[in-house]
Write an enzyme that holds these catalytic residues in place. Structure first.
Site, PDB file in Angstrom:
ATOM      1  N   SER A  19     -31.822  13.538  -3.734  1.00 41.78           N
ATOM      2  CA  SER A  19     -30.609  13.003  -2.141  1.00 41.78           C
ATOM      3  C   SER A  19     -31.586  13.750  -0.870  1.00 41.78           C
ATOM      4  CB  SER A  19     -29.364  13.543  -1.819  1.00 41.78           C
ATOM      5  OG  SER A  19     -29.647  13.358  -0.718  1.00 41.78           O
TER       6      SER A  19
ATOM      7  N   LYS B 198     -17.385   7.461  -1.802  1.00 46.23           N
ATOM      8  CA  LYS B 198     -17.493   7.089  -0.233  1.00 46.23           C
ATOM      9  C   LYS B 198     -15.929   6.268  -0.177  1.00 46.23           C
ATOM     10  CE  LYS B 198     -21.963   6.350   1.742  1.00 46.23           C
ATOM     11  NZ  LYS B 198     -22.722   5.627   2.555  1.00 46.23           N
TER      12      LYS B 198
ATOM     13  N   ASN C  22     -18.433   8.803   4.808  1.00 43.49           N
ATOM     14  CA  ASN C  22     -19.400   9.452   4.677  1.00 43.49           C
ATOM     15  C   ASN C  22     -19.609  10.826   5.192  1.00 43.49           C
ATOM     16  OD1 ASN C  22     -20.202   9.705   6.864  1.00 43.49           O
ATOM     17  ND2 ASN C  22     -22.038   8.952   6.960  1.00 43.49           N
TER      18      ASN C  22
ATOM     19  N   ASP D  36     -22.732   5.424   9.301  1.00 43.69           N
ATOM     20  CA  ASP D  36     -23.239   4.705   9.079  1.00 43.69           C
ATOM     21  C   ASP D  36     -24.058   3.414  10.371  1.00 43.69           C
ATOM     22  OD1 ASP D  36     -24.164   6.174   6.816  1.00 43.69           O
ATOM     23  OD2 ASP D  36     -23.114   4.880   5.333  1.00 43.69           O
TER      24      ASP D  36
ATOM     25  N   GLY E 185     -22.612  -5.514   0.380  1.00 47.17           N
ATOM     26  CA  GLY E 185     -21.993  -4.365  -0.462  1.00 47.17           C
ATOM     27  C   GLY E 185     -22.008  -3.559   0.905  1.00 47.17           C
TER      28      GLY E 185
ATOM     29  N   TYR F 108     -36.045   2.515   3.070  1.00 43.90           N
ATOM     30  CA  TYR F 108     -36.470   3.236   3.675  1.00 43.90           C
ATOM     31  C   TYR F 108     -37.987   4.063   2.480  1.00 43.90           C
ATOM     32  CZ  TYR F 108     -33.225   6.343   1.677  1.00 43.90           C
ATOM     33  OH  TYR F 108     -32.245   7.360   1.425  1.00 43.90           O
TER      34      TYR F 108
ATOM     35  N   GLY G 263     -35.421   1.339   7.516  1.00 47.40           N
ATOM     36  CA  GLY G 263     -33.901   2.476   7.681  1.00 47.40           C
ATOM     37  C   GLY G 263     -34.052   4.102   7.567  1.00 47.40           C
TER      38      GLY G 263
HETATM   39  P1  NAP Z   1     -24.341  -2.207  -2.736  1.00 44.96           P
HETATM   40  O1  NAP Z   1     -22.833  -1.379  -2.061  1.00 44.96           O
HETATM   41  O2  NAP Z   1     -24.828  -1.803  -4.189  1.00 44.96           O
HETATM   42  O3  NAP Z   1     -24.776  -3.689  -2.058  1.00 44.96           O
HETATM   43  C1  NAP Z   1     -26.121  -3.780  -2.123  1.00 44.96           C
HETATM   44  C2  NAP Z   1     -25.532  -5.635  -1.909  1.00 44.96           C
HETATM   45  O4  NAP Z   1     -26.976  -6.150  -2.165  1.00 44.96           O
HETATM   46  C3  NAP Z   1     -24.223  -6.629  -2.527  1.00 44.96           C
HETATM   47  O5  NAP Z   1     -24.247  -7.570  -2.368  1.00 44.96           O
HETATM   48  C4  NAP Z   1     -25.506  -7.075  -3.949  1.00 44.96           C
HETATM   49  O6  NAP Z   1     -24.716  -8.204  -4.308  1.00 44.96           O
HETATM   50  C5  NAP Z   1     -26.310  -7.312  -2.991  1.00 44.96           C
HETATM   51  N1  NAP Z   1     -27.835  -7.122  -4.138  1.00 44.96           N
HETATM   52  C6  NAP Z   1     -28.111  -6.868  -4.987  1.00 44.96           C
HETATM   53  N2  NAP Z   1     -29.025  -6.809  -5.506  1.00 44.96           N
HETATM   54  C7  NAP Z   1     -29.719  -8.249  -5.479  1.00 44.96           C
HETATM   55  C8  NAP Z   1     -30.076  -9.600  -5.707  1.00 44.96           C
HETATM   56  N3  NAP Z   1     -31.588  -9.334  -6.399  1.00 44.96           N
HETATM   57  N4  NAP Z   1     -30.255 -10.522  -4.664  1.00 44.96           N
HETATM   58  C9  NAP Z   1     -29.728 -10.800  -3.261  1.00 44.96           C
HETATM   59  N5  NAP Z   1     -28.763  -9.866  -3.490  1.00 44.96           N
HETATM   60  C10 NAP Z   1     -28.638  -8.853  -3.916  1.00 44.96           C
HETATM   61  O7  NAP Z   1     -25.792  -1.584  -2.545  1.00 44.96           O
HETATM   62  P2  NAP Z   1     -25.655  -0.758  -0.688  1.00 44.96           P
HETATM   63  O8  NAP Z   1     -24.832   0.982  -0.629  1.00 44.96           O
HETATM   64  O9  NAP Z   1     -24.853  -1.448   0.332  1.00 44.96           O
HETATM   65  O10 NAP Z   1     -27.454  -0.242  -0.619  1.00 44.96           O
HETATM   66  C11 NAP Z   1     -28.013  -1.190  -0.303  1.00 44.96           C
HETATM   67  C12 NAP Z   1     -29.267  -0.867   0.551  1.00 44.96           C
HETATM   68  O11 NAP Z   1     -29.405   0.401   1.597  1.00 44.96           O
HETATM   69  C13 NAP Z   1     -30.307   0.584  -0.313  1.00 44.96           C
HETATM   70  O12 NAP Z   1     -31.030  -0.203  -0.426  1.00 44.96           O
HETATM   71  C14 NAP Z   1     -30.151   1.754   0.244  1.00 44.96           C
HETATM   72  O13 NAP Z   1     -30.799   2.671   0.274  1.00 44.96           O
HETATM   73  C15 NAP Z   1     -29.937   1.389   1.521  1.00 44.96           C
HETATM   74  N6  NAP Z   1     -29.576   1.984   2.048  1.00 44.96           N
HETATM   75  C16 NAP Z   1     -29.975   2.956   3.654  1.00 44.96           C
HETATM   76  C17 NAP Z   1     -29.614   3.102   4.107  1.00 44.96           C
HETATM   77  C18 NAP Z   1     -29.908   4.092   5.545  1.00 44.96           C
HETATM   78  O14 NAP Z   1     -29.631   5.315   6.115  1.00 44.96           O
HETATM   79  N7  NAP Z   1     -31.448   3.799   5.542  1.00 44.96           N
HETATM   80  C19 NAP Z   1     -27.784   3.753   4.415  1.00 44.96           C
HETATM   81  C20 NAP Z   1     -27.478   2.899   3.603  1.00 44.96           C
HETATM   82  C21 NAP Z   1     -28.041   1.780   2.267  1.00 44.96           C
HETATM   83  P3  NAP Z   1     -24.084  -7.780  -5.826  1.00 44.96           P
HETATM   84  O15 NAP Z   1     -22.448  -7.475  -5.675  1.00 44.96           O
HETATM   85  O16 NAP Z   1     -23.993  -9.500  -6.066  1.00 44.96           O
HETATM   86  O17 NAP Z   1     -24.969  -7.232  -7.011  1.00 44.96           O
END
Ligand code: NAP
Length: 300
Positions: A14, A79, A100, A115, A146, A244, A265
């Site tokens: 992290s 979380k 968070n 967030d 997600g 990011y 991001g």
């Molecule tokens: P998550 O809870 O696992 O959710 C991911 C979502 O994307 C789910 O709906 C998943 O669908 C879908 N997905 C995964 N692979 C896919 C694919 N190949 N095609 C289409 N949909 C797909 O993850 P999360 O915590 O939301 O995080 C997602 C991203 O956001 C990560 O890259 C994370 O680093 C980033 N993020 C950034 C910040 C920031 O501060 N910038 C904050 C939070 C998260 P399924 O359920 O069908 O697998």
């Protein structure tokens, strides 16, 4: 001495400690923000030697109650796991269903979600900088359904956007629609469809904002994009990718090639951290110092 930490599993990679320790130092505050690895319950049953460990989440919560820790951030997979340990949950966190940030507030162990406001603050700044009129809102397309999509949908619908969630799992997207339609006071419509060209083509022109909340395109698999093949990006939209690392995803490149302004991001990551810092200390930390503490892999 200000003791802060991040609970999650794994947490060793992290970048939160870098940002928070830089903020503490810049403000001349004595303290430290450490990674606090907490094994998920599923893993605690196996192997045998881990079986009799004390409940680590309860231990961390007790350290906050006692004042030993001023507060913590919470990341995957805890979380939701922390919710039963809390006395109070702030509205955003309650509606999103995830916490968070935790600290003692008015004598109560309280959970927050930074967030959603972190995303909205950075989105607004980036859209304004790109010359977009943020007061006009309109329709937003959210890719994925997600954990982070929940914060994004909450933030956008509260800000007055009409949100459309497109996901590869339609029932997951519909569950979000049902949840937020009931939970949010806003009158903005929330709809859902599959994340494919056929479902999105008839409505693509109405979107003024596209937000990627899927991990598709993240390091190391940077050659993937979540955008459906054969579908043109909406010409006048702004694109925000929550990823990011890398700083420029394939989706961001696709957007720029199509003439859209786009952001990664990193700003959301910094803003959600800064808001947590402010909840714990009451002090607004210098964002530029926190950004500068993020490793070079983001190619600012
Ligand atoms: P998550 O809870 O696992 O959710 C991911 C979502 O994307 C789910 O709906 C998943 O669908 C879908 N997905 C995964 N692979 C896919 C694919 N190949 N095609 C289409 N949909 C797909 O993850 P999360 O915590 O939301 O995080 C997602 C991203 O956001 C990560 O890259 C994370 O680093 C980033 N993020 C950034 C910040 C920031 O501060 N910038 C904050 C939070 C998260 P399924 O359920 O069908 O697998």
């Amino acid at each position: 001495m200000i003791n802060l930490g991040l609970i999650g599993w794994p947490v060793s990679h992290s970048i939160s400690p870098l940002m928070h320790n830089a903020a503490l130092k810049a403000l001349g505050l004595q303290g430290e923000y450490r990674a606090l690895p907490v094994l998920p319950h599923e893993l605690r049953d196996f192997p045998d030697e881990l079986r009799d460990l004390p409940d680590e989440l309860a231990t961390v919560m007790q350290r906050i109650r006692s004042g030993e820790l001023l507060g913590v951030n919470v990341t995957i997979p805890h979380k939701q796991n922390v919710l039963p340990y809390l006395d109070d949950i702030a509205e955003d966190a309650r509606i999103i269903g995830a916490v968070n940030t935790i600290c003692m507030k008015d004598g109560k162990l309280t959970g927050f979600n930074t967030d959603a406001p972190g995303f909205l603050t950075d989105l607004t700044q980036k859209m304004l900088a790109a010359g977009h009129d943020v007061s006009a809102h309109g329709s937003a397309l959210v890719l994925g359904a997600g954990g982070s999509a929940r914060a994004v949908v909450r933030a956008l619908s509260e800000a007055g956007w009409q949100v459309h969630i497109a996901a590869r799992n339609l029932s997951q997207a519909r569950d979000l629609v049902d949840h937020f339609t009931q939970a949010c006071s806003t009158q903005s419509a929330i709809t859902a469809s599959l994340l494919d060209a056929k479902a999105l083509l008839p409505q693509i022109a109405r979107f003024r904002l596209v937000v990627n909340t899927t991990p598709v395109g993240m390091t190391p698999k940077t050659w993937f994009s979540p955008w459906p093949e054969g579908l043109a990006l909406p010409g006048h939209a702004f694109l925000y990718d929550l990823i990011y690392n890398p700083a420029e995803t394939l989706l961001i490149r696709q957007a720029k090639e199509a003439g859209l302004a786009a952001s990664n991001g990193l700003g959301m990551l910094v803003e959600q951290a800064a808001l947590a810092f402010e909840i714990w200390t009451g002090i607004r930390p210098p964002r530029e110092v926190m950004v500068a503490a993020v490793p070079e892999f983001t190619n600012r």
